[in-house]
Design an enzyme around this catalytic site. Structure first.
Site, mmCIF file in Angstrom:
data_model
loop_
_atom_site.group_PDB
_atom_site.id
_atom_site.type_symbol
_atom_site.label_atom_id
_atom_site.label_comp_id
_atom_site.label_asym_id
_atom_site.label_seq_id
_atom_site.Cartn_x
_atom_site.Cartn_y
_atom_site.Cartn_z
ATOM 1 N N MET A 221 0.830 -1.169 0.000
ATOM 2 C CA MET A 221 0.000 0.000 0.000
ATOM 3 C C MET A 221 0.883 1.243 0.000
ATOM 4 O O MET A 221 1.175 1.818 1.039
ATOM 5 C CB MET A 221 -0.904 -0.012 1.235
ATOM 6 C CG MET A 221 -1.740 1.224 1.364
ATOM 7 S SD MET A 221 -2.896 1.144 2.727
ATOM 8 C CE MET A 221 -1.960 1.963 3.988
ATOM 9 N N PRO A 222 1.342 1.683 -1.149
ATOM 10 C CA PRO A 222 2.153 2.892 -1.212
ATOM 11 C C PRO A 222 1.335 4.134 -0.855
ATOM 12 O O PRO A 222 0.193 4.298 -1.288
ATOM 13 C CB PRO A 222 2.602 2.962 -2.670
ATOM 14 C CG PRO A 222 2.440 1.587 -3.199
ATOM 15 C CD PRO A 222 1.295 1.003 -2.449
ATOM 16 N N VAL A 223 1.933 4.998 -0.044
ATOM 17 C CA VAL A 223 1.351 6.296 0.288
ATOM 18 C C VAL A 223 2.397 7.342 -0.081
ATOM 19 O O VAL A 223 3.524 7.297 0.400
ATOM 20 C CB VAL A 223 1.001 6.403 1.785
ATOM 21 C CG1 VAL A 223 0.478 7.789 2.110
ATOM 22 C CG2 VAL A 223 0.008 5.325 2.188
ATOM 23 N N TYR B 80 -2.114 5.565 -2.658
ATOM 24 C CA TYR B 80 -2.714 6.774 -2.114
ATOM 25 C C TYR B 80 -1.763 7.946 -2.275
ATOM 26 O O TYR B 80 -0.565 7.817 -2.046
ATOM 27 C CB TYR B 80 -3.043 6.584 -0.626
ATOM 28 C CG TYR B 80 -4.010 5.456 -0.413
ATOM 29 C CD1 TYR B 80 -5.381 5.680 -0.479
ATOM 30 C CD2 TYR B 80 -3.556 4.162 -0.199
ATOM 31 C CE1 TYR B 80 -6.277 4.637 -0.312
ATOM 32 C CE2 TYR B 80 -4.445 3.112 -0.029
ATOM 33 C CZ TYR B 80 -5.807 3.354 -0.076
ATOM 34 O OH TYR B 80 -6.681 2.308 0.072
#
Length: 59
Positions: free
Chosen positions: A1-3, A40
């Site tokens: 989940m890259p932010v 995100y």
């Protein structure tokens, strides 16, 4: 989940934010194979008076 956090001076229009978010997302998908729905981008709009460079406030 890259932010990904993008911190910049306030005042950018929604259209500019959409374009930046799209390009960042496409790059992560292209380079990592991550599903775009798990990427995100968070925009942090900062007043120039709250940002300093070389020891001096910008605003």
């Amino acid at each position: 989940m890259p932010v990904v956090r993008v911190t910049w001076f306030e005042g950018k229009e929604a259209k500019a934010k959409e374009a930046v978010a799209k390009e960042i997302t496409e790059s992560i998908v292209k380079n990592t194979g991550t599903d775009a729905s798990y990427i995100y981008v968070i925009f942090e709009d900062v007043k120039p008076s709250d940002w300093a460079g070389a020891g001096k406030l910008y605003g």
